[in-house]
Write a protein that holds these residues in place. Structure first.
Motif, PDB file in Angstrom:
ATOM      1  N   VAL A 287       7.963  -8.574   5.492  1.00 25.65           N
ATOM      2  CA  VAL A 287       8.048  -7.502   4.496  1.00 25.65           C
ATOM      3  C   VAL A 287       9.498  -7.152   4.158  1.00 25.65           C
ATOM      4  CG1 VAL A 287       7.542  -5.055   4.081  1.00 25.65           C
ATOM      5  CG2 VAL A 287       5.738  -6.584   4.919  1.00 25.65           C
ATOM      6  N   PRO A 288      10.386  -6.930   5.146  1.00 25.89           N
ATOM      7  CA  PRO A 288      11.794  -6.700   4.764  1.00 25.89           C
ATOM      8  C   PRO A 288      12.404  -7.860   3.994  1.00 25.89           C
ATOM      9  CG  PRO A 288      11.417  -6.002   7.025  1.00 25.89           C
ATOM     10  CD  PRO A 288      10.175  -6.720   6.593  1.00 25.89           C
ATOM     11  N   GLU A 289      11.988  -9.095   4.307  1.00 20.62           N
ATOM     12  CA  GLU A 289      12.544 -10.249   3.588  1.00 20.62           C
ATOM     13  C   GLU A 289      12.152 -10.242   2.113  1.00 20.62           C
ATOM     14  OE1 GLU A 289      12.895 -13.644   7.135  1.00 20.62           O
ATOM     15  OE2 GLU A 289      11.382 -13.848   5.553  1.00 20.62           O
ATOM     16  N   VAL A 290      10.865 -10.038   1.812  1.00 18.97           N
ATOM     17  CA  VAL A 290      10.468 -10.091   0.400  1.00 18.97           C
ATOM     18  C   VAL A 290      10.997  -8.885  -0.374  1.00 18.97           C
ATOM     19  CG1 VAL A 290       8.451 -11.571   0.706  1.00 18.97           C
ATOM     20  CG2 VAL A 290       8.167  -9.091   0.913  1.00 18.97           C
ATOM     21  N   VAL A 291      11.079  -7.721   0.280  1.00 23.67           N
ATOM     22  CA  VAL A 291      11.651  -6.554  -0.396  1.00 23.67           C
ATOM     23  C   VAL A 291      13.129  -6.784  -0.687  1.00 23.67           C
ATOM     24  CG1 VAL A 291      12.258  -4.114  -0.115  1.00 23.67           C
ATOM     25  CG2 VAL A 291       9.980  -4.908   0.541  1.00 23.67           C
ATOM     26  N   THR A 292      13.857  -7.335   0.276  1.00 25.90           N
ATOM     27  CA  THR A 292      15.281  -7.619   0.073  1.00 25.90           C
ATOM     28  C   THR A 292      15.480  -8.658  -1.014  1.00 25.90           C
ATOM     29  OG1 THR A 292      15.760  -7.072   2.388  1.00 25.90           O
ATOM     30  CG2 THR A 292      17.394  -8.396   1.209  1.00 25.90           C
ATOM     31  N   ASP A 293      14.647  -9.696  -1.021  1.00 20.88           N
ATOM     32  CA  ASP A 293      14.729 -10.719  -2.079  1.00 20.88           C
ATOM     33  C   ASP A 293      14.491 -10.108  -3.452  1.00 20.88           C
ATOM     34  OD1 ASP A 293      15.234 -12.646  -0.215  1.00 20.88           O
ATOM     35  OD2 ASP A 293      13.259 -13.600  -0.313  1.00 20.88           O
ATOM     36  N   LEU A 294      13.497  -9.248  -3.553  1.00 20.14           N
ATOM     37  CA  LEU A 294      13.186  -8.596  -4.823  1.00 20.14           C
ATOM     38  C   LEU A 294      14.362  -7.743  -5.292  1.00 20.14           C
ATOM     39  CD1 LEU A 294      11.139  -7.740  -7.054  1.00 20.14           C
ATOM     40  CD2 LEU A 294      10.356  -5.948  -5.472  1.00 20.14           C
ATOM     41  N   CYS A 295      14.892  -6.936  -4.398  1.00 22.63           N
ATOM     42  CA  CYS A 295      16.024  -6.081  -4.775  1.00 22.63           C
ATOM     43  C   CYS A 295      17.225  -6.911  -5.210  1.00 22.63           C
ATOM     44  CB  CYS A 295      16.393  -5.163  -3.607  1.00 22.63           C
ATOM     45  SG  CYS A 295      15.178  -3.863  -3.279  1.00 22.63           S
ATOM     46  N   ARG A 296      17.459  -8.015  -4.511  1.00 23.44           N
ATOM     47  CA  ARG A 296      18.579  -8.882  -4.875  1.00 23.44           C
ATOM     48  C   ARG A 296      18.391  -9.436  -6.282  1.00 23.44           C
ATOM     49  NH1 ARG A 296      17.977 -12.390  -1.105  1.00 23.44           N
ATOM     50  NH2 ARG A 296      19.201 -11.232   0.428  1.00 23.44           N
ATOM     51  N   GLN A 297      17.174  -9.847  -6.607  1.00 23.19           N
ATOM     52  CA  GLN A 297      16.912 -10.374  -7.948  1.00 23.19           C
ATOM     53  C   GLN A 297      17.129  -9.314  -9.026  1.00 23.19           C
ATOM     54  OE1 GLN A 297      13.176 -12.419  -8.431  1.00 23.19           O
ATOM     55  NE2 GLN A 297      13.429 -13.620  -6.567  1.00 23.19           N
ATOM     56  N   LEU A 298      16.887  -8.048  -8.671  1.00 19.10           N
ATOM     57  CA  LEU A 298      17.041  -6.963  -9.631  1.00 19.10           C
ATOM     58  C   LEU A 298      18.451  -6.377  -9.636  1.00 19.10           C
ATOM     59  CD1 LEU A 298      13.665  -5.107  -8.972  1.00 19.10           C
ATOM     60  CD2 LEU A 298      14.218  -6.616 -10.893  1.00 19.10           C
ATOM     61  N   GLY A 299      19.330  -6.909  -8.779  1.00 14.04           N
ATOM     62  CA  GLY A 299      20.688  -6.404  -8.697  1.00 14.04           C
ATOM     63  C   GLY A 299      20.777  -5.042  -8.043  1.00 14.04           C
ATOM     64  N   LEU A 300      19.861  -4.773  -7.101  1.00  6.30           N
ATOM     65  CA  LEU A 300      19.804  -3.476  -6.436  1.00  6.30           C
ATOM     66  C   LEU A 300      19.927  -3.646  -4.926  1.00  6.30           C
ATOM     67  CD1 LEU A 300      16.699  -2.080  -8.363  1.00  6.30           C
ATOM     68  CD2 LEU A 300      19.078  -1.418  -8.755  1.00  6.30           C
ATOM     69  N   SER A 301      20.223  -2.557  -4.257  1.00 13.09           N
ATOM     70  CA  SER A 301      20.189  -2.513  -2.797  1.00 13.09           C
ATOM     71  C   SER A 301      18.867  -1.910  -2.348  1.00 13.09           C
ATOM     72  CB  SER A 301      21.342  -1.656  -2.272  1.00 13.09           C
ATOM     73  OG  SER A 301      21.105  -1.261  -0.928  1.00 13.09           O
ATOM     74  N   ALA A 302      18.341  -2.367  -1.221  1.00 15.04           N
ATOM     75  CA  ALA A 302      17.095  -1.807  -0.694  1.00 15.04           C
ATOM     76  C   ALA A 302      17.223  -0.311  -0.455  1.00 15.04           C
ATOM     77  CB  ALA A 302      16.691  -2.517   0.591  1.00 15.04           C
ATOM     78  N   ARG A 303      18.430   0.156  -0.183  1.00 14.22           N
ATOM     79  CA  ARG A 303      18.624   1.587   0.061  1.00 14.22           C
ATOM     80  C   ARG A 303      18.495   2.429  -1.209  1.00 14.22           C
ATOM     81  NH1 ARG A 303      23.907   1.314   3.878  1.00 14.22           N
ATOM     82  NH2 ARG A 303      24.206  -0.584   2.648  1.00 14.22           N
ATOM     83  N   GLU A 304      18.430   1.762  -2.368  1.00 13.09           N
ATOM     84  CA  GLU A 304      18.208   2.473  -3.634  1.00 13.09           C
ATOM     85  C   GLU A 304      16.724   2.729  -3.892  1.00 13.09           C
ATOM     86  OE1 GLU A 304      20.735   1.190  -7.075  1.00 13.09           O
ATOM     87  OE2 GLU A 304      21.342  -0.398  -5.685  1.00 13.09           O
ATOM     88  N   ILE A 305      15.850   2.199  -3.060  1.00 13.34           N
ATOM     89  CA  ILE A 305      14.410   2.419  -3.227  1.00 13.34           C
ATOM     90  C   ILE A 305      14.104   3.900  -2.989  1.00 13.34           C
ATOM     91  CG2 ILE A 305      12.128   1.893  -2.306  1.00 13.34           C
ATOM     92  CD1 ILE A 305      13.262  -0.862  -1.484  1.00 13.34           C
ATOM     93  N   ASP A 306      13.463   4.520  -3.952  1.00 12.17           N
ATOM     94  CA  ASP A 306      13.070   5.925  -3.791  1.00 12.17           C
ATOM     95  C   ASP A 306      11.782   6.065  -2.991  1.00 12.17           C
ATOM     96  OD1 ASP A 306      15.129   7.335  -5.427  1.00 12.17           O
ATOM     97  OD2 ASP A 306      14.308   6.057  -7.001  1.00 12.17           O
ATOM     98  N   LEU A 307      10.872   5.109  -3.134  1.00 18.33           N
ATOM     99  CA  LEU A 307       9.637   5.148  -2.364  1.00 18.33           C
ATOM    100  C   LEU A 307       9.163   3.715  -2.106  1.00 18.33           C
ATOM    101  CD1 LEU A 307       8.216   7.870  -1.549  1.00 18.33           C
ATOM    102  CD2 LEU A 307       6.316   7.065  -2.928  1.00 18.33           C
ATOM    103  N   LEU A 308       8.946   3.421  -0.831  1.00 17.45           N
ATOM    104  CA  LEU A 308       8.407   2.136  -0.412  1.00 17.45           C
ATOM    105  C   LEU A 308       6.958   2.356   0.006  1.00 17.45           C
ATOM    106  CD1 LEU A 308       8.742  -0.884   0.477  1.00 17.45           C
ATOM    107  CD2 LEU A 308       9.382   0.015   2.732  1.00 17.45           C
ATOM    108  N   VAL A 309       6.033   1.677  -0.663  1.00 16.11           N
ATOM    109  CA  VAL A 309       4.605   1.799  -0.357  1.00 16.11           C
ATOM    110  C   VAL A 309       4.123   0.439   0.153  1.00 16.11           C
ATOM    111  CG1 VAL A 309       2.317   2.357  -1.242  1.00 16.11           C
ATOM    112  CG2 VAL A 309       4.332   3.525  -2.168  1.00 16.11           C
ATOM    113  N   THR A 310       3.703   0.401   1.406  1.00 17.74           N
ATOM    114  CA  THR A 310       3.304  -0.851   2.026  1.00 17.74           C
ATOM    115  C   THR A 310       1.838  -0.789   2.451  1.00 17.74           C
ATOM    116  OG1 THR A 310       3.897  -0.077   4.246  1.00 17.74           O
ATOM    117  CG2 THR A 310       5.627  -1.193   2.959  1.00 17.74           C
ATOM    118  N   ASN A 311       1.315  -1.946   2.869  1.00 14.99           N
ATOM    119  CA  ASN A 311       0.050  -1.884   3.595  1.00 14.99           C
ATOM    120  C   ASN A 311       0.286  -1.149   4.904  1.00 14.99           C
ATOM    121  OD1 ASN A 311       1.493  -4.346   4.459  1.00 14.99           O
ATOM    122  ND2 ASN A 311      -0.346  -4.888   5.602  1.00 14.99           N
ATOM    123  N   GLN A 312      -0.780  -0.729   5.570  1.00 16.65           N
ATOM    124  CA  GLN A 312      -0.673   0.218   6.685  1.00 16.65           C
ATOM    125  C   GLN A 312      -1.350  -0.354   7.944  1.00 16.65           C
ATOM    126  OE1 GLN A 312       0.465   3.876   6.075  1.00 16.65           O
ATOM    127  NE2 GLN A 312       1.479   2.710   4.471  1.00 16.65           N
TER     128      GLN A 312
END
Length: 346
Positions: free
Chosen positions: A236-261
């Motif tokens: 999960v951290p890998e795909v989120v980090t990959d996504l943010c990188r593609q969007l030119g963002l840092s993971a710390r810029e995420i306002d809300l992370l909604v995952t499976n539980q």
């Protein structure tokens, strides 16, 4: 390129909350996996009624969408995608019956069998691809989970550590070709090396459709659980980090992370790896248990209704499935069209 938005979500939880004691005080053999972090028991979960189907839950989950957007608009959706964690009927998916029950006549209808706990992200990606490459303009994606009150309450399964973790429920999403809450990007991984690592077991060795007395359960072992923990903590951290990188963002810029539980361990480790505080990672595990594929839309719906999401927030949906054979993440720029919506979720 056509802009596709996750315009609305809604959720449904069946019945009254079922306390942990339903499992922990049930007589049975001691399970050596009971103290494993994967199986720390949530206080509450919900169970489907004996006669409640996946289609019933979808119908109830969609009702708030009908109330907010009108019956005609929902009935006119072009694309219907459906994932049932535990299908009610062999051979056929639930999608066609969902369409009949809701009065839909979609031009594309897909029952998604893979992607499990992250199937909401997978279906969002599929719907986005269809909406940007065809004349279709609206889509409904549905996640129904009914295994908790059926599979995991069997007399031989109920004493096992795995039984107390799941909960039942249904979450749905409504997508439109609009700019109300644009999907900024989606990253998915189908990891074939891990295919088949999650197994269902019958102690007498028969196929699940063959007659017999043993009861179907998930084939968890100590070694297998350790492997899933390692993969889940990483994926999960890998795909989120990959996504943010593609969007030119840092993971710390995420306002809300909604995952499976799936469990508290994963939830803690994911936000630690992404350096996000707990208040930016909504948690429904204690009140709903592991909702499998329904967890992301239900948790997102609850976050919206509680006011955790504001206009303009960067919302990332992410999860992984099974023993790690799928992982995905999707980024959405939340829009004003979502604020203040109600719902019938308990």
């Amino acid at each position: 390129m056509t802009t596709v938005s996750l315009t609305d979500v809604a959720g449904y939880l069946p019945g009254n909350p079922v306390p942990a004691e339903f499992y922990t005080e049930y007589p049975g053999a001691e399970d050596k996996l009971r103290d494993n972090p994967m199986f720390k028991v949530p206080p509450l979960r919900h169970h489907v009624a004996a006669d409640e189907t996946n289609v019933d839950m979808v119908e109830r989950a969609v009702q708030p969408l009908i109330e907010r957007h009108g019956a005609d608009e929902i009935r006119s959706v072009d694309v219907l995608l459906m994932h049932s964690q535990l299908p009610d009927t062999p051979f056929v998916g639930a999608g066609t019956e969902v369409a009949r029950r809701l009065g839909l006549k979609p031009t594309s209808l897909i029952d998604v069998a893979n992607a499990g706990c992250a199937s909401f992200v997978h279906m969002l990606e599929l719907a986005r691809q269809i909406l940007t490459s065809t004349d279709a303009r609206t889509a409904l994606i549905c996640n129904a989970q009914s295994a908790a009150g059926q599979l995991f309450t069997q007399s031989e399964v109920r004493p096992l550590a795995q039984a107390a973790i799941p909960g039942d429920g249904c979450g749905v999403g409504y997508l439109t070709t609009s700019a109300s809450a644009p999907v900024l990007g989606v990253v998915t991984r189908h990891i074939s090396d891990y295919g088949g690592d999650m197994t269902a077991v019958l102690d007498d060795g028969r196929k699940y459709w063959e007659p017999g007395k043993s009861q179907l359960r998930i084939g968890f072992t100590e070694a297998g659980v350790a492997t899933v923990l390692e993969r889940g903590n990483r994926l999960v951290p890998e795909v989120v980090t990959d996504l943010c990188r593609q969007l030119g963002l840092s993971a710390r810029e995420i306002d809300l992370l909604v995952t499976n539980q799936p469990n508290r361990t994963f939830l803690h480790n994911w936000r630690e790896a992404l350096q996000l505080p707990a208040d930016r990672h909504p948690d429904t595990f204690d009140s709903c248990g592991n909702l499998f594929g329904a967890a992301i839309p239900i948790t997102l719906d609850r976050a919206i209704r509680s006011g955790q999401i504001k206009d303009g927030d960067l919302v990332v949906l992410s999860g992984f499935a099974h023993a790690g054979d799928f992982a995905g993440a999707a980024a959405i720029r939340w829009g004003a069209g979502h604020t203040g919506h109600g719902g019938n979720m308990r």
